[in-house]
Design an enzyme around this catalytic site. Sequence first.
Site, PDB file in Angstrom:
ATOM      1  N   ARG A  68       0.678  -1.252   0.016  1.00  0.00           N
ATOM      2  CA  ARG A  68       0.083  -0.165   0.177  1.00  0.00           C
ATOM      3  C   ARG A  68       0.976   1.081   0.050  1.00  0.00           C
ATOM      4  O   ARG A  68       0.395   2.307  -0.366  1.00  0.00           O
ATOM      5  CB  ARG A  68      -0.778   0.010   1.225  1.00  0.00           C
ATOM      6  CG  ARG A  68      -1.858   1.203   1.143  1.00  0.00           C
ATOM      7  CD  ARG A  68      -2.904   0.909   2.192  1.00  0.00           C
ATOM      8  NE  ARG A  68      -4.035   1.759   2.109  1.00  0.00           N
ATOM      9  CZ  ARG A  68      -4.317   2.743   2.580  1.00  0.00           C
ATOM     10  NH1 ARG A  68      -3.546   3.287   3.845  1.00  0.00           N
ATOM     11  NH2 ARG A  68      -5.490   3.762   2.774  1.00  0.00           N
ATOM     12  N   ILE A  94      -7.033   7.523  -1.276  1.00  0.00           N
ATOM     13  CA  ILE A  94      -6.749   5.997  -1.372  1.00  0.00           C
ATOM     14  C   ILE A  94      -7.816   5.493  -0.040  1.00  0.00           C
ATOM     15  O   ILE A  94      -7.825   5.995   0.800  1.00  0.00           O
ATOM     16  CB  ILE A  94      -5.292   5.665  -1.320  1.00  0.00           C
ATOM     17  CG1 ILE A  94      -5.382   4.232  -1.264  1.00  0.00           C
ATOM     18  CG2 ILE A  94      -4.806   6.273  -0.204  1.00  0.00           C
ATOM     19  CD1 ILE A  94      -3.679   3.913  -1.271  1.00  0.00           C
ATOM     20  N   SER A  95      -8.546   4.779  -0.718  1.00  0.00           N
ATOM     21  CA  SER A  95      -9.690   4.400   0.493  1.00  0.00           C
ATOM     22  C   SER A  95      -9.037   3.545   1.626  1.00  0.00           C
ATOM     23  O   SER A  95      -7.722   2.884   1.472  1.00  0.00           O
ATOM     24  CB  SER A  95     -10.614   3.188  -0.227  1.00  0.00           C
ATOM     25  OG  SER A  95     -11.309   3.750  -1.276  1.00  0.00           O
ATOM     26  N   GLN A  96      -9.645   3.342   2.698  1.00  0.00           N
ATOM     27  CA  GLN A  96      -9.042   2.886   3.856  1.00  0.00           C
ATOM     28  C   GLN A  96      -8.860   1.508   3.617  1.00  0.00           C
ATOM     29  O   GLN A  96      -9.687   0.810   2.882  1.00  0.00           O
ATOM     30  CB  GLN A  96      -9.961   3.040   5.437  1.00  0.00           C
ATOM     31  CG  GLN A  96     -11.270   2.376   5.296  1.00  0.00           C
ATOM     32  CD  GLN A  96     -11.895   2.826   6.571  1.00  0.00           C
ATOM     33  OE1 GLN A  96     -12.854   3.660   6.521  1.00  0.00           O
ATOM     34  NE2 GLN A  96     -11.684   2.202   7.729  1.00  0.00           N
ATOM     35  N   PRO A  97      -7.957   0.641   4.294  1.00  0.00           N
ATOM     36  CA  PRO A  97      -7.769  -0.797   3.725  1.00  0.00           C
ATOM     37  C   PRO A  97      -8.839  -1.690   4.207  1.00  0.00           C
ATOM     38  O   PRO A  97      -9.391  -2.537   3.523  1.00  0.00           O
ATOM     39  CB  PRO A  97      -6.732  -1.152   4.832  1.00  0.00           C
ATOM     40  CG  PRO A  97      -5.743   0.133   4.981  1.00  0.00           C
ATOM     41  CD  PRO A  97      -6.690   1.257   5.065  1.00  0.00           C
TER      42      PRO A  97
END
Length: 246
Positions: A68, A94-97
């Site tokens: 990431r 960037i979206s949260q994991p």
Amino acid sequence: MRTPNRHTSFARRLLTLLSFIVSSLPLLANQPAEDAFIGERERMVERTIVARGVEDEGVLAAMRAVLRHEFVPVAARAQAYGDFPLPIGFGQTISQPFIVALMTEAAAVTPNDHVLEVGTGSGYQAAVLAELVERVDSIEIIGALAERARNDLERLGYDNVTVHHGDGYFGLEQEAPFDAILVTAAPDHIPQPLVRQLKVGGRMVIPVGPVGSYQTLWRLVRVSEEQVQLENLGGVRFVPFIRDTR
């Protein structure tokens, strides 16, 4: 002939060892930098993904495998494995994991699938999908983001991902039909062109709701040519779905 004493032999062995270390420095310098983040990735998976209910072993393996930190700006790398979105420029994130893992699990992909991602962004979600499926097409409306993601995915060896520049509302009719579609920005309704590009039995995961507020994450299954089933996966907050209004 003089026989080397114990001290001379030790000195020679030490010089040989030092020579080996020095000669290895260029190789060590070329070792992948991601090694420093292995522990953080594992903690991310265990504490913020497994702990919140994601169970699919393939998805968990993909989340462990994808670097990431390679998809965020260099200045944000120290935060790359926190469970929160990060800015990537152009008003995008960037979206949260956890959300990436949740959407990937909900899409129920299999190794032979052809998947469409709408909203390439950083390229991180595309990389996670690429670990799991045969082919990923991803479309991004912001040209600079599409180019950057394309370069990063190529640099990292994801040769089963193709990044397109365009308005994702209309999907990629020329590449359809798709086994699954993931939408990573929130429109205020489900785009019908995307529904039509799903195979019968195909799944779409999409956040839908008003701009600047919370949305609902939906899992849509196309059960026949004319019928879909919807499942509410809960509340989320995504960046708005951008359209080409020219």
